[in-house]
Each structure stands twice: as C-alpha cells, then as structure tokens.
Design a protein around this motif. Structure first.
Motif, PDB file in Angstrom:
ATOM      1  N   GLU A  97      10.313  -2.437   4.850  1.00  0.00           N
ATOM      2  CA  GLU A  97       9.834  -2.271   6.253  1.00  0.00           C
ATOM      3  C   GLU A  97       8.403  -1.499   6.243  1.00  0.00           C
ATOM      4  O   GLU A  97       7.601  -1.659   7.199  1.00  0.00           O
ATOM      5  N   ASP A  98       8.518  -0.429   5.642  1.00  0.00           N
ATOM      6  CA  ASP A  98       7.365   0.711   5.847  1.00  0.00           C
ATOM      7  C   ASP A  98       6.903   0.984   4.426  1.00  0.00           C
ATOM      8  O   ASP A  98       5.851   1.850   4.469  1.00  0.00           O
ATOM      9  N   GLY A  99       6.879   0.256   3.299  1.00  0.00           N
ATOM     10  CA  GLY A  99       6.272   0.586   2.235  1.00  0.00           C
ATOM     11  C   GLY A  99       4.714   0.369   2.190  1.00  0.00           C
ATOM     12  O   GLY A  99       4.276   1.470   1.750  1.00  0.00           O
ATOM     13  N   ALA A 100       4.220  -0.320   2.910  1.00  0.00           N
ATOM     14  CA  ALA A 100       2.705  -0.511   2.938  1.00  0.00           C
ATOM     15  C   ALA A 100       2.049   0.880   3.461  1.00  0.00           C
ATOM     16  O   ALA A 100       1.348   1.407   3.083  1.00  0.00           O
ATOM     17  N   ARG A 101       2.711   1.426   4.518  1.00  0.00           N
ATOM     18  CA  ARG A 101       2.273   2.928   5.027  1.00  0.00           C
ATOM     19  C   ARG A 101       2.739   3.727   3.998  1.00  0.00           C
ATOM     20  O   ARG A 101       1.679   4.815   3.747  1.00  0.00           O
ATOM     21  N   LEU A 102       3.894   4.082   3.607  1.00  0.00           N
ATOM     22  CA  LEU A 102       3.866   4.874   2.676  1.00  0.00           C
ATOM     23  C   LEU A 102       3.273   4.843   1.285  1.00  0.00           C
ATOM     24  O   LEU A 102       2.830   6.032   0.795  1.00  0.00           O
ATOM     25  N   PHE A 103       3.142   3.708   0.987  1.00  0.00           N
ATOM     26  CA  PHE A 103       2.325   3.670  -0.276  1.00  0.00           C
ATOM     27  C   PHE A 103       0.596   3.911   0.018  1.00  0.00           C
ATOM     28  O   PHE A 103       0.005   4.511  -0.840  1.00  0.00           O
TER      29      PHE A 103
END
Length: 123
Positions: A96-102
């Motif tokens: 769900e939030d991988g793009a922001r975390l990456f």
C-alpha cells in the motif's frame, strides 16, 4: 483483522514477489524494496535511531521464501541477507505504501552520498 495472503509467488527473474491477499488486494513487491526495507534488526536496528541505510541493492534477487509460522515469511536474498521476518501486515504495508517508503529511501541515499548501484571492486 489482518488480511492473509492466498498466494505468494516469486517472479521468474527473481526480481519481485507478488502477494495476493484474501480480500483481493494484490501487490508486486520489487526485490530491491523488500531488501532495503527489510524488517530485520540488521536494517531496522535494535531501537530508535539505529536504522541502517543499505546501498547498492538495485540488482538483488530473491533466492528463497519460507514460511515463518502462520503469520509471516522469511525471504533469503542473493546477497545472503535472510534475517527479516515479513509479517502479513508488513507485506500489506509495503504494498500500500511502498512507493512512498522507497522514495524516502532514495532521498536518504542521496543525502548520504550513496547510490542504489553496487560499487565496483577495485582491480
């Protein structure tokens, strides 16, 4: 209640892990993201402020995936890192939030003068 995976599949090129949950959500998680955001103590540290930025993992591959009880998997990578326990909720969070975390990870690399590419060994 946390959604439970109904399928976990490593891609043929070993560069991603696809997780399908029982509520229909499906995420293709890049191996590099899984490696650099590993929930292991080696990456997260043992307490606040101890997290480590892991550079040079652009081409890392998934070698093994093993069950860790009924709540998680352990992923082994070709750089020999295999100590992270990826719970169902953490896999969902990465989906769900991988793009922001990456993106945060990439900003941290830049801030520290590091890159996603592996350094060449001197000859």
């Amino acid at each position: 209640m946390t959604a439970t995976p109904t399928e976990i599949r490593v891609s043929k090129d070993r560069k991603s892990l696809t997780v399908t949950f029982d509520d229909g959500a499906r995420y293709a998680l890049p191996a590099e993201m899984l490696r650099v955001l590993s929930p292991s103590a080696e990456v997260k540290g043992h307490g606040p402020g101890q997290a480590v930025t892991v550079p040079g993992k652009r081409n890392v591959e998934i070698m093994t995936v093993a069950a860790a009880g009924n709540y998680a998997i352990r992923i082994g990578f070709d750089d020999m890192h295999d100590s992270g326990i990826y719970t169902w909720s953490y896999l969902r969070e990465l989906g769900e939030d991988g793009a922001r975390l990456f993106a945060d990870y990439e900003a941290e690399l830049a801030e520290k003068g590091m890159t996603r590419d592996r350094a060449e060994r001197p000859r």
